[in-house]
Design a protein around this motif. Structure first.
Motif: not given
Length: 371
Positions: A322-337, A339-351
């Protein structure tokens, strides 16, 4: 697919299920009222789901709306062109930003591109590809738009696009939510809108919701401006406004921020295991080539151990579902692209099991983020 049983549904079943999810959401929103009422129809018209598919240098788009026909479009564009337009848009906005008096990013700023086109021209090209005329007309009344991206579309700042004639930005007209991975919506028994609506309030009854629908974190963890040393081999400036931001957020939630020398990686990781609200105001870096091991969000070092927290390390944790994560930092949603989307720091928390993650698409100013 290669092996395994039937894990997806056929198109007719899936489309019917998605439409039902949207309808059910609107029924819930208006307190279970009859879907044939005028109030329900007005509310249902505010929701839309936009998803993409790319093949053979062609982008396919689909818009699902409660009780309305499927809207589709195709436009010719290469993967290379999508990447070039994203880079051009971000470079153009970043150049304008860096010419201002605000400096000191929460990460590593990209090199300046002095040859960028005017923002309006870049915006026009992106809108022509991502939100062409038929899509624009189908979402003109939308207030809540959920997007299921492919390729790098998930890291394009949709809120900066101006698809409507009056030149208003998309964010001026609707709330835009970007899905993390479109494949999850093809799984059986998955609801598109099953997260509910959260409202965080400050007051004496912080941990006692006034009524159903209000949400209050019972174990928040707020981190700001950890102590950055040279142990990790990176020279990172202190972030005084991140510290102020953490204090403000923590105070709003009735807790105390973890900051400076206390915000060590081992301390923070021990605290977040049972947390339902994680807020990190610090440095981050996104690697497009080796995202899992070279991207990081920065915490404090400890016992001669670097404080970098990588996506691979993040997703190995088990977070509160039930946790909500807020990453107030640079490019935390960016990374390797992919076909299905972007692998990023944000995706790590979802995983790792987080319910929702808020992240950024480009360098974030320390002062602007606080403001």
């Amino acid at each position: 697919k290669r092996g395994g049983g039937d894990t997806t549904r056929n198109w007719d079943d899936w489309y019917g299920s998605v439409t039902y999810d949207l309808m059910q959401l609107c029924v819930d929103k208006v307190g279970g009222r009859d879907k044939n009422t005028e109030e329900f129809s007005s509310f249902a018209s505010q929701y839309a789901l936009l998803f993409y598919f790319h093949a053979n240098d062609t982008l396919f788009g689909y818009v699902l709306r409660p009780g309305k026909p499927l809207c589709t479009f195709t436009t010719k564009t290469t993967v290379k062109n999508l990447f070039a337009l994203e880079k051009e848009l971000k470079s153009r906005v970043s150049n304008s930003y860096r010419s201002s008096d605000i400096a000191n990013n929460r990460g590593i700023a990209p090199d300046e591109d002095s040859g960028a086109r005017e923002l309006n021209a870049i915006n026009f090209d992106l809108c022509s590809i991502l939100i062409p005329l038929e899509i624009r007309d189908s979402i003109v009344e939308t207030k809540y738009l959920q997007i299921l991206p492919v390729l790098n579309i998930g890291s394009i700042p949709f809120y900066l696009l101006s698809p409507f004639e009056e030149k208003s930005f998309l964010v001026d007209r609707m709330c835009v939510v970007m899905g993390s991975d479109p494949s999850m919506y093809l799984k059986k028994n998955h609801s598109l809108f099953d997260l509910g609506e959260y409202t965080v309030q400050k007051g004496e009854n912080l941990k006692q919701p006034e009524k159903f629908g209000k949400w209050f974190p019972t174990n928040p963890v707020v981190v700001g401006n950890p102590l950055f040393d040279n142990l990790c081999g990176a020279s990172l400036l202190s972030l005084p406004f991140a510290e102020k931001e953490a204090d403000w957020v923590a105070n709003s939630l009735g807790t105390v921020a973890i900051k400076n020398g206390v915000a060590r990686k081992d301390t923070v990781l021990a605290r977040i295991k049972k947390s339902d609200f994680i807020y990190l105001a610090t440095h981050a870096y996104a690697s497009a080539s080796n995202t899992m091991d070279e991207s990081f969000i920065m915490l404090g070092s400890y016992n001669d151990t670097c404080g970098k927290w990588t996506p691979r390390q993040i997703q190995d944790h088990s977070l509160n579902p039930e946790s909500i994560v807020i990453l107030s930092a640079c490019e935390s949603g960016m990374g390797k692209v992919l076909d299905a989307g972007v692998i990023s720091l944000g995706r790590g928390f979802l995983k790792a099991g987080a319910c929702n993650v808020v992240y950024s698409y480009w360098p974030v100013s320390d002062q602007s983020a606080f403001e």
